[in-house]
Write an enzyme that holds these catalytic residues in place. Structure first.
Site, PDB file in Angstrom:
ATOM      1  N   ALA C 129       0.783  -1.235  -0.098  1.00 23.48           N
ATOM      2  CA  ALA C 129       0.020  -0.083  -0.082  1.00 23.48           C
ATOM      3  C   ALA C 129       0.757   1.380  -0.072  1.00 23.48           C
ATOM      4  O   ALA C 129       1.150   1.893   1.018  1.00 23.48           O
ATOM      5  CB  ALA C 129      -0.988  -0.089   1.055  1.00 23.48           C
ATOM      6  N   GLU C 363       5.269  11.382   0.655  1.00 23.71           N
ATOM      7  CA  GLU C 363       4.019  12.118   0.955  1.00 23.71           C
ATOM      8  C   GLU C 363       3.389  12.414  -0.346  1.00 23.71           C
ATOM      9  O   GLU C 363       2.651  13.445  -0.540  1.00 23.71           O
ATOM     10  CB  GLU C 363       4.425  13.387   1.803  1.00 23.71           C
ATOM     11  CG  GLU C 363       5.033  13.259   3.047  1.00 23.71           C
ATOM     12  CD  GLU C 363       4.983  14.209   4.163  1.00 23.71           C
ATOM     13  OE1 GLU C 363       4.123  15.189   4.098  1.00 23.71           O
ATOM     14  OE2 GLU C 363       6.109  14.150   5.151  1.00 23.71           O
TER      15      GLU C 363
END
Lengths: 258, 301, 379
Positions: C129, C363
């Site tokens: 993920a 991010e």
């Protein structure tokens, strides 16, 4: 009881450029609380905390010293309040003119225990302003001060002298220029930056001060022309021998002609 | 009338010679021992005022006495040296006379009530020439002790002093260095990796019979050397016959402090160090190899 | 953009003074040693840099977002790793507690985080993920007054030293995958929680980014941040703010590289004159500075929108998309200006070039930023 710190809002000459005619251009240099004056503020803050005294900053100079940025920059370093004498006429003030403006401002302040200054300003570096302020006020002046304590009616001062240190006792207020290593300066904390806007700033009017004569000319600093000889260092021993023989030929080694 | 301020030491030859070139007589105001006053009286000045033995008073305590003497003498030029007490007393005279005060004076002339002063500004990166019609206070490197010349009268004057007193003295180092008087100076900079490594610079200085000096970070940030050994900015300006810059990058201020050297040698590992452009002999390389090699070469007969 | 306030300018001056004195001197060495500069943490705390966005009532500095962004930029100018340490602690761990925590959770955690007594980290990414954050496989199963966590996280910035972790885990397997996620506040010393060895990275080598393992880790039900099912929403909101921080990091890295290049161009002599006298070099410097300033303004715009309470997610995505690529461009040109020297560890631009690349990835990759922007355009 008040501890007053005189500081200069000044630009670093390392960021200045010198034109061919010797004009020093500070337009690209950024002003700040002069390096050693930050040491003075730090010393004063410690002293103020020790004795429960107010630490009041005092600066004089051109209009730029009274801007919000300039005053908050000084206040964020640990001052409780600030007195500012800002006037275009003070922009070019020399040591004596600056000292006159400082002394005039101080004359209106009661209950000063001590006036603390930095060792020298970053831009001029004369180490004279504290002496002239002391002369104008009739206060004792000491420089290279490494430690100071306040006792009833007296100051106990330690200063660096050539080859050692001295302890002195001074009655009444004095002007003390602190040594460059009298305290370690830390960058202002974030809370100090935010608190600066809430501290009082008092603007004082400027009286006329003496000028540094009449400017007749400026020039770049010149020294002897340099020869610019590169000595190859691929072989250190050979480089050393070449250098030593060249210096001997120049007559600048021991026994060389005067 | 011109006035020179003497504080604690008779090493003021440059002040005497500078004053001698000016219009009018030279008055020396002496704070310190009688011996200093007597030596000054035989330095070529016209008159000496002496305030008596200082005792436990620091020299700075005599500021009002100097101020009073300056006010009474109404000098055109006041000259003082750059040592701490000399600066304080020069400042006191400037305050009393409301006279501008200038440092780093390179040339001063006076004529018919006008004084022309050429002096370094902003740490010596440029020079300006200014004209003064009133009194002016000038800081000049003291230099050595002047040769014996003449015998001026000494007037002992009772002094008004400030309430300050030396209560204790600690001696930490005995040697006092006079870089200004040294014919050869070796300057160390940040190219040195550790304090211990100063020993290789000291060995070079010993072989050259040179004084050891340094840049400001070594004296102030790192404390590797005492502060009376750093050159430039508010440090000293020197004019030796030979200056060897070792691991010194050559900030403008440091260079201003040494630019009057007759010969400059620069040793630096960084080919872009500004000092290399200001040198007579430039050696780009590892100082840890080059300095011992030069020391060895000097020690060979 | 409005001009910066006095306070924002003084934050910049103060952080620069601090970074030059305390951060920059370590930057090259910690990079070589792959070691986070933990000795700097108490100094960051003393200056108030670990709780900038936290209100004073919780012991924080209480500055605006833009001041915080400027601080990250200035830290990154000196050391990209130190910047991301502060950024991950602040934007990714402290901010979600401030924004989504109950009064009790805020009282418990914010003072310790704001004063740097404890550092925080954010654990979302897993081996399966990454960009597809909805695919989180770590599970949190409610058992009475506890949740039991099982699973693995990777590339967790600050994982090696953080004591407080925001962990995104699956509490439900029903419905859309991302709607089954929840956020938890997990303490490092909880039994069953172990931290592995981090990978050796291309850049920000000193940053600690180890994997985390959860094996029957029991945490109190009160550690749930927000409600069950809020995890994806919390993670995305957290990353919105984090993106402005990474954009600022990219601006700082590029600025440092530009300054090094200017200094080099003035000093390096070829063909008898400084290379800065060559128009080829001048144009590169001009382009670099223009690129940086454009990125800085996009970044400050996103921070300014957040400060004025307006939606800023899209602006933050634009800032990060632009600044990440900008930092790679600018640091590449910095190496070009330095020539062969720039390719060596002896010059800081080599590190800047390696450090810059991550700002295009973490991010949210460039591609994720484009997805966010395009989704908003085509809405």
């Amino acid at each position: 009881m008040k501890i007053v710190v005189a500081y200069k809002w000044a630009a670093d000459p390392q960021e200045a450029t010198v034109a061919a005619d010797g004009q020093v251009d500070f337009s690209r240099a950024k002003s700040a609380v002069s390096d050693y004056d930050a040491v003075a503020i730090t010393v004063a803050r410690h002293l103020g905390d020790t004795h429960g005294a107010d630490v009041v900053g005092l600066t004089v100079g051109g209009p730029e010293v009274a801007t919000g940025l300039a005053t908050k920059a000084a206040l964020s370093r640990g001052l409780d309040a600030l007195m500012v004498v800002a006037d275009p006429a003070l922009t070019a003030a020399g040591s004596t003119g600056t000292a006159q403006a400082l002394a005039t401002a101080l004359a209106g302040v009661d209950d000063i225990a001590v006036l603390i200054t930095g060792d020298s300003s970053v831009d001029v570096g004369a180490k004279l302003v504290p002496a002239v302020v002391g002369g104008l006020l009739g206060w004792p002046v000491l420089t290279e001060v490494t430690a100071v304590a306040i006792e009833p009616g007296a100051l106990v001062v330690e200063r660096a002298v050539s080859g050692g240190t001295e302890q002195l006792r001074i009655d009444g207020p004095a002007v003390l220029a602190v040594a460059t290593d009298a305290a370690t300066v830390k960058a202002p904390g974030m809370k100090d930056v935010l608190a600066a806007a809430k501290k009082p700033v008092q603007q004082l009017p400027a009286d006329p001060v003496v000028a540094d004569g009449t400017l007749r000319s400026t020039a770049r600093l010149s020294g002897p022309a340099r020869r610019g000889i590169q000595i190859s260092t691929d072989d250190p021993a050979a480089a050393a021998a070449e250098l030593v023989s060249a210096l001997r030929a120049d007559g600048v080694l021991i026994g060389g002609q005067q | 009338m011109n006035l020179i301020i003497v504080a604690g030491t008779a090493s003021v030859a440059n002040l005497v010679t500078t004053a001698a070139q000016l219009d009018g007589e030279t008055l020396a105001v002496v704070v310190g021992s009688r011996a200093v006053a007597e030596r000054i009286a035989t330095s070529g000045v016209d008159k000496v005022i002496w305030f008596g033995e200082p005792g436990d008073r620091p020299l700075e305590a005599f500021a009002p006495a100097v101020a009073q003497a300056a006010t009474a003498a109404r000098p055109q030029v006041v000259l003082g040296g750059r040592r701490p007490a000399e600066r304080v007393l020069l400042g006191a005279a400037a305050a009393a006379l409301r006279a501008p005060a200038l440092i780093d004076v390179k040339e001063v002339t006076s004529q018919a009530g006008t004084v022309m002063v050429t002096h370094g500004v902003n740490g010596g990166i440029a020079v300006t020439t200014r004209e003064f019609s009133g009194p002016v206070a000038l800081m000049v490197d003291g230099g050595g002790v002047a040769p014996v010349q003449g015998a001026a009268p000494i007037e002992e004057t009772p002094a008004a002093t400030l309430p300050m007193q030396v209560t204790a003295v600690q001696v930490t180092a005995v040697t006092e260095v006079d870089l200004a008087a040294a014919p050869r100076v070796v300057g160390a900079g940040r190219g040195l990796r550790a304090r211990e490594d100063l020993s290789i610079i000291e060995a070079l200085a010993a072989a050259l019979e040179a004084e050891l000096a340094c840049t400001r970070p070594l004296a102030e940030g790192l404390d590797w050397l005492p502060r009376d050994r750093y050159l430039g900015v508010s440090g000293q300006h020197i004019a030796p016959r030979l200056y060897v810059a070792v691991g010194v990058s050559g900030q403008l201020q440091h260079l201003a402090g040494v630019r009057s050297a007759e010969t400059i040698v620069a040793i630096n590992s960084d080919p872009k160090a500004p000092v290399l452009a200001e040198a007579d002999y430039a050696l780009v390389g590892d100082l840890y190899e080059l300095v011992p090699a030069i020391t060895a070469a000097l020690e060979q007969p | 953009m409005a001009p910066l306030t006095d306070e924002q300018r003084l934050v910049r001056d103060s952080v620069r003074e601090f970074a030059d004195a305390e951060v920059a001197p370590l930057a090259a060495q910690i990079d070589i040693e792959h070691r986070p500069p933990l000795e700097t943490v108490p100094k960051l705390a003393e200056l108030g840099l670990l709780g900038m966005i936290v209100p004073a009532e919780y012991g924080g500095s209480g500055t605006d977002t833009l001041s915080y962004i400027i601080a990250i930029e200035e830290l990154a100018r000196a050391c990209a790793t130190t910047a991301v340490m502060v950024e991950a602690h602040t934007s990714l761990a402290t901010w979600p507690i401030l924004a989504f925590g109950t009064a009790q959770q805020r009282d418990r955690w914010l003072p310790a985080l704001a004063t740097g007594e404890k550092l925080g980290a954010f654990a979302l990414t897993e081996p399966g993920a990454g960009t597809d954050a909805g695919a989180v496989a770590t599970t949190a199963v409610r058992e009475g007054e506890e949740y039991v966590l099982n699973g693995q996280k990777v590339f967790i910035t600050g994982g090696g030293y953080a004591e407080v972790f925001i962990v995104i885990a699956r509490t439900s397997h029903e419905g859309a995958p991302h709607k089954g996620l929840s956020a938890f506040i997990v303490e490092r010393d909880t039994p069953g929680f172990t931290v592995g060895e981090g990978e050796r990275k291309l850049g920000i080598r000193a940053s600690s980014t180890p994997p985390l393992m959860f094996s029957d880790v029991r945490i109190p039900a009160g550690a749930l941040l927000g409600n069950e099912g809020d995890g994806f929403k919390i993670a995305m909101a957290t990353l919105d703010g984090g993106r402005t921080g990474i954009a600022a990091q990219a601006v700082g890295i590029a600025q440092g590289a530009l300054e090094a290049s200017i200094a080099y161009a003035k000093q390096r002599v070829q063909f008898g004159k400084p290379i800065g006298a060559q128009q080829a070099i001048q144009w590169m410097l001009a382009d670099m500075s223009t690129d940086i300033e454009a990125g800085r303004q996009l970044t400050y715009l996103a921070a300014g929108l957040e400060d004025s309470g307006e939606p800023f997610g899209e602006a933050a995505a634009r800032a990060k998309l632009f600044c990440g690529q900008m930092a790679s461009r600018v640091t590449g040109m910095a190496i070009q200006i330095h020539g062969g020297n720039g390719y060596t560890e002896a010059y800081p631009v080599e590190r800047a070039y390696r450090d810059a690349k991550i700002t295009e990835i973490y991010e949210g990759t460039n591609e994720v930023q484009r997805m966010i922007i395009a989704k908003s355009l085509l809405r």
